[in-house]
Design a protein around this motif. Structure first.
Motif, short mmCIF file in Angstrom:
data_model
loop_
_atom_site.label_atom_id
_atom_site.label_comp_id
_atom_site.label_asym_id
_atom_site.label_seq_id
_atom_site.Cartn_x
_atom_site.Cartn_y
_atom_site.Cartn_z
N GLY A 176 0.82 -1.20 0.00
CA GLY A 176 0.00 0.00 0.00
C GLY A 176 0.86 1.26 0.00
N PRO A 177 0.22 2.43 0.20
CA PRO A 177 0.98 3.69 0.18
C PRO A 177 2.06 3.76 1.26
CG PRO A 177 -1.39 4.10 0.03
CD PRO A 177 -1.22 2.64 0.34
N GLU A 178 1.88 3.00 2.37
CA GLU A 178 2.88 3.04 3.43
C GLU A 178 4.01 2.03 3.20
OE1 GLU A 178 -1.23 3.98 4.74
OE2 GLU A 178 -0.28 2.18 3.93
N PRO A 190 5.00 -6.24 13.90
CA PRO A 190 6.23 -5.47 14.21
C PRO A 190 6.68 -4.56 13.07
CG PRO A 190 6.76 -7.76 13.69
CD PRO A 190 5.25 -7.68 13.77
N LEU A 191 6.11 -4.73 11.86
CA LEU A 191 6.45 -3.88 10.71
C LEU A 191 7.94 -3.91 10.40
CD1 LEU A 191 4.18 -0.78 11.50
CD2 LEU A 191 3.65 -2.74 10.03
N LYS A 196 6.67 7.21 11.63
CA LYS A 196 5.63 6.60 10.81
C LYS A 196 5.25 5.23 11.34
CE LYS A 196 4.50 5.73 5.97
NZ LYS A 196 5.00 5.80 4.57
N ALA A 197 6.25 4.44 11.78
CA ALA A 197 5.95 3.12 12.33
C ALA A 197 5.11 3.24 13.60
CB ALA A 197 7.25 2.38 12.62
N ALA A 198 5.44 4.21 14.44
CA ALA A 198 4.68 4.40 15.68
C ALA A 198 3.24 4.80 15.37
CB ALA A 198 5.36 5.45 16.55
N SER A 199 3.06 5.65 14.35
CA SER A 199 1.70 6.08 13.98
C SER A 199 0.87 4.91 13.48
CB SER A 199 1.80 7.16 12.89
OG SER A 199 0.51 7.53 12.45
#
Length: 622
Positions: free
Chosen positions: A219-221, A258-259, A244-247
């Motif tokens: 996706g966009p992220e 965990p991204l 961004k990861a925290a958001s």
């Protein structure tokens, strides 16, 4: 006199045999050095050529497969997108949100439960304006969404703010990932709630898994949303920055994932400009892949497809080496034979028999090599035939996917065309209720009669759109043009109350008849008048001028407004399906208009600049 001539004349070699043998050894040593240098050059060239051929084959095959996967994904996405729009206008949905009674909610629950099995959606549910689900297709299951609060979800906030929304997320109740498609429910000026359809991609992932090649959608992220590698889901392409990861974690869009970055690393490409990626496989070990990417139409997604380099690369290089060395050895053998024959002539008649024996042996060896090459060529021809058969099967699957996409377009067209009569029916129904409360039975009966006429109109539109989907034609008949234009204005009066006066129709004194069907021709001018009024909604001196010009071959109706005009990028695709500048538009109105006119031999053209837009419609006279 040459050595060969002296040998033929005297029968003796021109120099001693020992010297001749030394010369022969020297010549063969030089030949051997040249042979090995040439073999090294041939190996390098064959290796490079084999790599280029392998990469070309892999790219051709990979692009075909990624295009097929993208087409199948688009058909899967388009199928449920019209469902939230249709349900947002459903009476059972608005009743349940308005009254909140147990009977209305129970009826809506059962209706949503029936729709799930027929539409292939994972879950369908309805929330109130605060984001709390009041009804759901899984209302009888332990994981029922009824009572859950979804106000924190982006798809709910977007639908309430803009009318529609889409978001891929991990379900907070079901803990299953999917795409959420939402549409706001509006009654009058009141925003009642949101209809949400969730679609899952488990079957698509299973189909991709059968190919054995990694494929995933980001996706966009840059987060992996859909993949045939289960361990890669919700991993990222590259490392996200901490903010961004925290958001993303705080939004719970991907649950507690965990991204972490995907186990991919860039490798030196086999051929320039071709992206090559090393992958750490789930079972251990690494492999090299060519990475292909393509955008997914109508979304912000990107489809990634990894094509394995081996064993195609090894096979291609092996074939290139075999063919090159077979040819090189053949030339070398011929050169050796020439040199050998020259030397045998110097050795005299005594060596003639030995020379013939050696030549026959070498010819047999060469014949054996050529036979082996022929067998390999036959095997390759057989493999090409099998590939053609597989390609035909893939083409048939693509035709089926396109057919599903067309069915989605027809469904969207039905929703677009019946929207205006439904709005008029709603207005007449509310008027009838008011007349009944005031005991004005005659006025109420008149409104009910108008409602009956409009429901018949909806049935006619449905039949006509079904014919449009089959590319069929209705039987044309003489229709008074005045009735068509006035009927279109009547159907728009309720929706554009206070602005309908902007439409000024200039008709000639004589009555003009055109060939067509009144209902379908009214659809044409409803679309044109509606587009003009919507373009003028913020203009103080709005004006839509409708002029009629008769000619020996037919009639031309011009609809001109003094709006801001149509941007060039939209004007170029104005008559292409699903292209629109409106937030809630489907992009089908002008497509249907053009098809209706074509059925009756008519045409439509458009001119637009900063002073306004002018549509010219030509119809055959009757």
């Amino acid at each position: 006199m040459t050595d060969e001539a002296k040998l033929q004349q005297t029968g003796e070699p021109p120099f001693p045999m020992a010297r001749l043998k030394r010369r022969v050894r020297r010549d063969w040593a030089i030949f051997a050095v040249l042979f090995f240098v040439g073999a090294l050059l041939v190996a390098l060239g064959a290796n490079r050529y084999g790599r280029e051929v392998a990469v070309a084959d892999l790219l051709a095959q990979g692009r075909t497969e990624i295009n097929l996967k993208a087409a199948l994904l688009r058909s899967v996405l388009e199928r449920p997108r019209a469902l939230p729009l249709v349900l947002s206008q459903d009476r059972d949905v608005s009743d349940a949100l308005t009254t909140g009674s147990a009977r209305d909610i129970d009826r809506l629950n059962r209706k949503l439960e029936a729709l799930v099995s027929s539409t292939k959606a994972a879950v369908i549910y309805v929330t109130n304006s605060k984001g709390v689900a009041i009804a759901s297709s899984n209302w009888q299951e332990q994981t029922s969404f009824v009572g859950s609060d979804y106000s924190f979800r982006a798809y709910f906030r977007d639908a309430m703010a803009h009318g529609t929304g889409e978001q891929f997320a991990l379900g907070s109740v079901s803990n299953r990932p999917g795409l959420y498609i939402s549409n706001r429910v509006v009654l009058g000026d009141a925003q009642l709630g949101v209809v949400v359809v969730k679609m899952e991609f488990e079957q698509l992932e299973n189909d991709w898994r059968d190919s054995g090649r990694p494929a995933f959608i980001t996706g966009p992220e840059n987060v992996v949303l859909v993949t045939n590698m289960p361990s890669w889901r919700f991993m990222t392409v590259g490392r996200l920055d901490a903010a961004k990861a925290a958001s993303l974690r705080e939004s719970l869009q991907f649950g507690g994932a965990p991204l972490q970055p995907l186990p991919l690393r860039a490798e030196k490409p086999l051929v320039s400009d071709i992206k090559q990626t090393g992958v750490v496989l789930p079972g251990g070990g690494e492999a090299s892949f060519i990475e292909l990417m393509t955008g997914v139409a109508t979304t912000h997604w990107v489809l990634h497809y990894l094509v394995p380099v081996q064993p195609t690369l090894g096979g291609s290089i092996g074939r290139a080496l075999f063919v090159s060395f077979a040819f090189y050895i053949g030339l070398s053998v011929l050169a050796a034979i020439v040199m050998w024959r020259r030397q045998t002539n110097l050795f005299g008649q005594a060596r003639a028999a030995l020379a013939r024996t050696e030549l026959e042996r070498r010819v047999r060896e060469r014949t054996k090599d050529l036979s082996r090459a022929r067998d390999l060529l036959q095997a390759e021809v057989s493999e090409h035939r099998n590939t053609e058969q597989r390609l035909k099967g893939v083409q048939q699957e693509l035709v089926a996917a396109n057919r599903l996409a067309i069915l989605g377009q027809v469904a969207a067209g039905v929703a677009h065309e019946i929207n205006q009569p439904l709005a008029t029916i709603r207005a007449y129904a509310e008027n009838a209720r008011t007349f009944l409360e005031r005991k004005k039975i005659e006025s109420a009966n008149e409104n009910v009669g108008l409602i009956v006429d409009l429901t018949q109109r909806i049935a006619t539109i449905t039949d006509e759109l079904r014919a449009f989907a089959r590319k069929g034609r209705g039987s044309p008949e003489p229709v008074p043009l005045r009735n068509v234009l006035e009927g279109a204005v009547v159907l728009l009066t309720t929706r554009f109350a206070g602005r309908i006066e902007a439409i000024v129709i200039d008709l000639p004194d004589q009555d003009l008849n055109v060939l067509g069907n009144r209902i379908r021709l009214e659809q044409v001018f409803i679309n044109l008048f509606q587009n003009a009024l919507e373009a003028l909604q913020d203009k103080a001196e709005a004006r839509v001028e409708v002029s009629v010009k008769a000619a020996p071959t037919g009639v031309t109706v011009t609809v001109a407004d003094n709006g801001p005009g149509i941007p060039a990028e939209i004007r170029d695709v104005l008559f292409t399906p699903f292209n629109t500048s409106k937030e809630q538009g489907l992009g089908l109105g002008l497509v249907i208009t053009k098809e209706i006119l074509a059925d009756y031999g008519g045409t439509i053209t458009v001119e637009s600049d900063e002073t306004g837009t002018r549509f010219a419609v030509t119809l055959k006279g009757a």
